[in-house]
Design an enzyme around this catalytic site. Structure first.
Site, PDB file in Angstrom:
ATOM      1  N   ARG A   1      -8.684  -5.886  21.576  1.00  0.00           N
ATOM      2  CA  ARG A   1      -7.275  -5.603  21.861  1.00  0.00           C
ATOM      3  C   ARG A   1      -7.123  -5.235  23.337  1.00  0.00           C
ATOM      4  NH1 ARG A   1      -5.105  -2.212  16.598  1.00  0.00           N
ATOM      5  NH2 ARG A   1      -6.440  -3.236  15.084  1.00  0.00           N
ATOM      6  N   VAL A   2      -5.900  -5.270  23.799  1.00  0.00           N
ATOM      7  CA  VAL A   2      -5.609  -4.753  25.136  1.00  0.00           C
ATOM      8  C   VAL A   2      -4.970  -3.385  24.924  1.00  0.00           C
ATOM      9  CG1 VAL A   2      -4.321  -5.111  27.268  1.00  0.00           C
ATOM     10  CG2 VAL A   2      -5.308  -7.077  26.053  1.00  0.00           C
ATOM     11  N   GLU A   3      -5.737  -2.350  25.153  1.00  0.00           N
ATOM     12  CA  GLU A   3      -5.276  -0.973  24.912  1.00  0.00           C
ATOM     13  C   GLU A   3      -6.119  -0.036  25.764  1.00  0.00           C
ATOM     14  OE1 GLU A   3      -6.119  -0.127  20.728  1.00  0.00           O
ATOM     15  OE2 GLU A   3      -8.213  -0.670  20.952  1.00  0.00           O
TER      16      GLU A   3
ATOM     17  N   LYS B   1       8.659  -3.456  15.550  1.00  0.00           N
ATOM     18  CA  LYS B   1       9.159  -2.138  15.118  1.00  0.00           C
ATOM     19  C   LYS B   1      10.104  -1.549  16.169  1.00  0.00           C
ATOM     20  CE  LYS B   1       6.833  -1.378  11.288  1.00  0.00           C
ATOM     21  NZ  LYS B   1       7.499  -1.283   9.998  1.00  0.00           N
TER      22      LYS B   1
ATOM     23  N   TYR C   1       3.380  -7.108  16.594  1.00  0.00           N
ATOM     24  CA  TYR C   1       3.809  -6.336  15.423  1.00  0.00           C
ATOM     25  C   TYR C   1       4.488  -5.043  15.872  1.00  0.00           C
ATOM     26  CZ  TYR C   1       3.394  -2.369  12.347  1.00  0.00           C
ATOM     27  OH  TYR C   1       3.670  -1.197  11.688  1.00  0.00           O
ATOM     28  N   HIS C   2       3.795  -4.273  16.722  1.00  0.00           N
ATOM     29  CA  HIS C   2       4.384  -2.992  17.140  1.00  0.00           C
ATOM     30  C   HIS C   2       5.722  -3.233  17.857  1.00  0.00           C
ATOM     31  CE1 HIS C   2       0.174  -1.495  16.490  1.00  0.00           C
ATOM     32  NE2 HIS C   2       0.818  -0.431  16.072  1.00  0.00           N
TER      33      HIS C   2
ATOM     34  N   ASN D   1       8.346  -9.552  -2.234  1.00  0.00           N
ATOM     35  CA  ASN D   1       8.173 -10.994  -2.444  1.00  0.00           C
ATOM     36  C   ASN D   1       6.688 -11.369  -2.575  1.00  0.00           C
ATOM     37  OD1 ASN D   1       7.300 -10.659   0.158  1.00  0.00           O
ATOM     38  ND2 ASN D   1       8.421 -12.414   1.014  1.00  0.00           N
TER      39      ASN D   1
ATOM     40  N   VAL E   1      -2.242   5.408   8.110  1.00  0.00           N
ATOM     41  CA  VAL E   1      -2.368   6.063   6.799  1.00  0.00           C
ATOM     42  C   VAL E   1      -3.768   5.808   6.235  1.00  0.00           C
ATOM     43  CG1 VAL E   1      -1.332   6.287   4.510  1.00  0.00           C
ATOM     44  CG2 VAL E   1       0.073   5.519   6.434  1.00  0.00           C
TER      45      VAL E   1
ATOM     46  N   SER F   1       1.319  -4.523  20.510  1.00  0.00           N
ATOM     47  CA  SER F   1       1.097  -5.814  19.834  1.00  0.00           C
ATOM     48  C   SER F   1       2.466  -6.382  19.476  1.00  0.00           C
ATOM     49  CB  SER F   1       0.286  -5.634  18.536  1.00  0.00           C
ATOM     50  OG  SER F   1       1.072  -5.006  17.539  1.00  0.00           O
TER      51      SER F   1
ATOM     52  N   THR G   1       6.666   3.112  13.424  1.00  0.00           N
ATOM     53  CA  THR G   1       5.249   3.394  13.679  1.00  0.00           C
ATOM     54  C   THR G   1       5.079   4.212  14.954  1.00  0.00           C
ATOM     55  OG1 THR G   1       3.107   2.383  14.148  1.00  0.00           O
ATOM     56  CG2 THR G   1       5.013   1.104  14.769  1.00  0.00           C
TER      57      THR G   1
ATOM     58  N   LEU H   1     -10.351   3.653   9.544  1.00  0.00           N
ATOM     59  CA  LEU H   1     -11.160   4.566   8.723  1.00  0.00           C
ATOM     60  C   LEU H   1     -11.666   3.865   7.461  1.00  0.00           C
ATOM     61  CD1 LEU H   1     -12.175   7.451   8.786  1.00  0.00           C
ATOM     62  CD2 LEU H   1     -10.071   8.166   7.662  1.00  0.00           C
ATOM     63  N   ASN H   2     -10.832   3.038   6.850  1.00  0.00           N
ATOM     64  CA  ASN H   2     -11.283   2.248   5.694  1.00  0.00           C
ATOM     65  C   ASN H   2     -12.470   1.393   6.098  1.00  0.00           C
ATOM     66  OD1 ASN H   2      -9.043   3.239   4.416  1.00  0.00           O
ATOM     67  ND2 ASN H   2      -8.168   1.248   3.877  1.00  0.00           N
TER      68      ASN H   2
ATOM     69  N   TYR I   1       0.822  -1.223   0.000  1.00  0.00           N
ATOM     70  CA  TYR I   1       0.000   0.000   0.000  1.00  0.00           C
ATOM     71  C   TYR I   1       0.858   1.277   0.000  1.00  0.00           C
ATOM     72  CZ  TYR I   1      -3.022   3.534   2.203  1.00  0.00           C
ATOM     73  OH  TYR I   1      -3.684   4.684   2.538  1.00  0.00           O
TER      74      TYR I   1
END
Ligand code: NAD
Ligand code: USQ
Length: 412
Positions: free
Chosen positions: A326-328, A185, A181-182, A32, A211, A179, A144, A239-240, A11
Site C-alpha cells: 500500500r501507499v501509506e 466513504k 474504498y476509503h 444482495n 473491527v 484507498s 471509517t 489481526l485475523n 460481518y
C-alpha cells in the site's frame, strides 16, 4: 424500535441484526449477498463456515422465537430499496451495505469504479428514500476512521474549530483517505452532510476503526449463527490474518516497518455503538460524527501481542517485514479522539482481556479450512492490474475480476 439493517448478511451487519433483535427491536435485513460472491470471485472463503441467510434466520427464530424480515436486493436499485423501506417503515436505518475492502478497490480500474458506484450510489439512494418516504427516520451510516488518514495533528470527532486570519469557524475535519474504498466513504460523508443540510435529514456517521472478533453472545448460541472470519489478503483484516498465520506456522506479514497505527474495536462494541446511536437519534438537519473505536495499536504492537498469545498456546511465531503493497505512512503520529460514544454509555471490551486468546482459539478450531496461499498480498497500490478483456458473467453485482483459482493455476 423498527430498525432496517442494510448489509445485514455481512460481518458487522449480521452481529448487529442479531443483537438488536435479541434486545427486542423489530429488525429487517436488506442484503444482495454481494459479499458472498466477492469470495467466489477471489477464490477465498471465510475461515468460519457461515450458513445461508435463510438458514441463519430460521435457526434464530427456532432458538429465540424472534423473527427478522428479509429483503434480498441491491441498494443501488432505487425501486427495490424504496419498496423495501416503504413496506418496513423503519425508525432507524443502519447502513453497512457497501464494498468495504481497501485492497479490493485497488485491484484495477473496474474494482475502483465498482466500489465507488456501489457505495456512493447506495448511500445516495438511501438519502433520497429517507427524504421521499421516511423524513423522520434516523440514518446511522458506517463510515471509517480511514477517512481522516494519518495527519500530523490530533484527529477530532468529525469537525474541527479553526482560527484563521482573525476569524473562527467549525468545519469538517480534513480528509486524507488512503484507498479508493476509503475515498468512497469520504464522498458518502459529504453527500450525507449535504442532505442533512438541505432536507433536514437526521444522520449519524460512525467513523469506525478496524473491527476484530467473531463471537457475540447471540452468535455463540448456535454454530449455525456463526459470523464471518476473513483472513485472505483482500478482505482479511490484519489481526485475523496474524492469528491465522500464527496457527498455521507462517510468518506474520507486517507490511513495511509496521508503525502504521489504527483505531480498533471488538465486534461486541460495534453492535453496542450502533444501538447507542439508534437510541439517541440526531436532531432534524443534524449530521453527527462519532469516532467508533476503543483502542489504538500499531501493526507491530499487534504482531507482538499475537506472538505472545501464540506462545501461551505453545506456538512459535516468526514476524516478517514484507514490502508494503500500500501507499501509506509506515511510521507516523496518531492520536484520534473517541469520547462521544463512551459519554453515551459505551463500556469497551479491550483486546488485552484475553480476546486475542479467543481469536486464536477460533483460528485453531477451523485451522483445517485455511488456504495458506491467501496470505501474501497480491494487490499493489502502485501497480493496478491491466484491464481484463474477457468479461466474467456474475450472477450478482461484482467487478468481475480474474478468479483467484485461475491466478493460482497460472502461477503454478
Ligand atoms: P461485509 O462485506 O462483511 O458486509 C457488507 C454487507 O453489505 C455484505 O453482506 C454485502 O453483501 C452487503 N452489500 C454490499 N453492497 C451491497 C449492495 N449494493 N446492496 C445490498 N447489499 C450490499 O462488511 P463489514 O465488515 O460488515 O462492514 C460493514 C460496513 O462497516 C461497511 O460499510 C464498512 O465500510 C464498515 N466498516 C467495517 C469495518 C471492519 O473492520 N469490518 C471497519 C470500519 C467500517
Ligand atoms: N496490514 C499489515 N499486514 C497485513 C494486513 C494489513 O501490515 O497482513 C496493515 C495495512 O497495511 C494497514 C493496516 O494493517 O496499515 C490495516 O489494514 P487492514 O486490512 O486490517 O484494514 P483496512 O484496510 O484499514 O480496512 C479495514 C476494513 C475497512 C475499514 C477499516 C477501518 O476492511 O472496511 O474501513 O479497516 S480504518 O482502518 O480505520 O480505516
Amino acid at each position: 424500535m423498527k430498525i432496517a439493517v442494510l448489509g445485514g448478511d455481512g460481518y458487522c451487519g449480521w452481529a448487529t441484526a442479531l443483537y438488536l433483535s435479541q434486545k427486542g427491536h423489530s429488525v429487517a435485513i436488506v442484503d444482495n449477498y454481494a459479499r458472498r460472491w466477492w469470495d467466489h470471485e477471489l477464490g477465498a472463503l471465510t475461515l468460519t463456515p457461515i450458513r445461508p441467510l435463510t438458514d441463519r434466520l430460521r435457526v434464530w427464530q427456532n432458538l429465540t422465537g424472534k423473527t427478522m424480515e428479509m429483503f434480498v436486493g441491491d441498494v443501488t436499485d432505487y425501486d427495490f430499496l424504496a419498496s423495501s423501506l416503504k413496506s418496513f417503515e423503519p425508525e432507524a436505518i443502519v447502513h453497512f451495505a457497501e464494498q468495504r475492502s481497501a485492497p479490493y478497490s485497488m485491484i484495477d480500474r473496474k474494482h475502483a469504479v465498482f466500489t465507488q458506484v456501489n457505495n456512493v450510489v447506495g448511500t445516495l439512494n438511501v438519502l433520497f428514500a429517507i427524504r421521499e418516504f421516511l423524513p423522520d427516520c434516523h440514518l446511522v451510516k458506517l463510515g471509517t476512521m480511514g477517512e481522516y488518514g494519518t495527519p500530523n495533528i490530533d484527529i477530532e470527532e468529525g469537525y474541527i474549530t479553526i482560527d484563521y486570519n482573525g476569524r473562527r469557524d467549525t468545519v469538517p475535519f480534513p480528509k486524507q483517505p488512503g484507498s479508493f474504498y476509503h475515498l468512497s466513504k469520504v464522498h458518502d460523508s459529504h453527500n450525507i452532510m449535504f442532505a442533512c443540510k438541505i432536507w433536514g435529514i437526521r444522520a449519524t456517521d460512525l467513523n469506525q476503526g478496524v473491527v476484530y472478533g467473531t463471537m457475540t453472545e447471540e452468535s455463540a448460541l448456535d454454530e449455525a449463527l456463526i459470523n464471518r472470519f476473513d483472513y485472505d489478503d483482500v478482505f482479511g483484516t490484519v489481526l485475523n490474518r496474524f492469528c491465522v498465520q500464527a496457527v498455521i506456522g507462517q510468518p506474520l506479514t507486517v507490511y513495511g516497518k509496521g508503525g502504521q497505527t489504527r483505531g480498533f474495536l471488538d465486534i461486541r462494541d460495534t453492535v453496542r455503538c450502533v444501538e447507542i446511536a439508534c437510541h439517541h437519534p440526531a436532531n432534524r438537519g443534524e449530521c453527527r460524527v462519532y469516532n467508533q473505536f476503543t483502542e489504538q495499536f500499531s501493526i507491530m504492537d499487534l504482531a507482538r501481542l499475537t506472538e505472545a498469545a501464540a506462545k501461551k498456546m505453545g506456538l512459535t511465531v516468526e514476524i516478517d517485514h514484507i514490502p508494503d503493497p500500500r501507499v501509506e505512512a509506515e511510521q507516523h503520529y496518531y492520536n484520534a479522539k473517541h469520547s462521544k460514544l463512551i459519554d453515551l454509555g459505551l463500556q469497551p471490551h479491550y483486546l488485552s482481556d484475553s480476546l486475542l486468546d479467543s481469536l486464536m482459539n477460533i483460528a485453531i478450531k477451523y485451522r483445517d479450512r485455511v488456504d495458506a496461499s491467501l496470505m501474501l498480498p497480491q494487490v499493489n497500490w502502485r501497480e493496478p492490474k491491466n484491464e481484463r478483456r474477457i468479461q466474467m458473467s456474475m450472477p450478482t453485482r461484482s467487478a468481475g475480476a480474474e478468479p483467484r483459482a485461475e491466478v493460482k493455476a497460472k502461477r503454478a
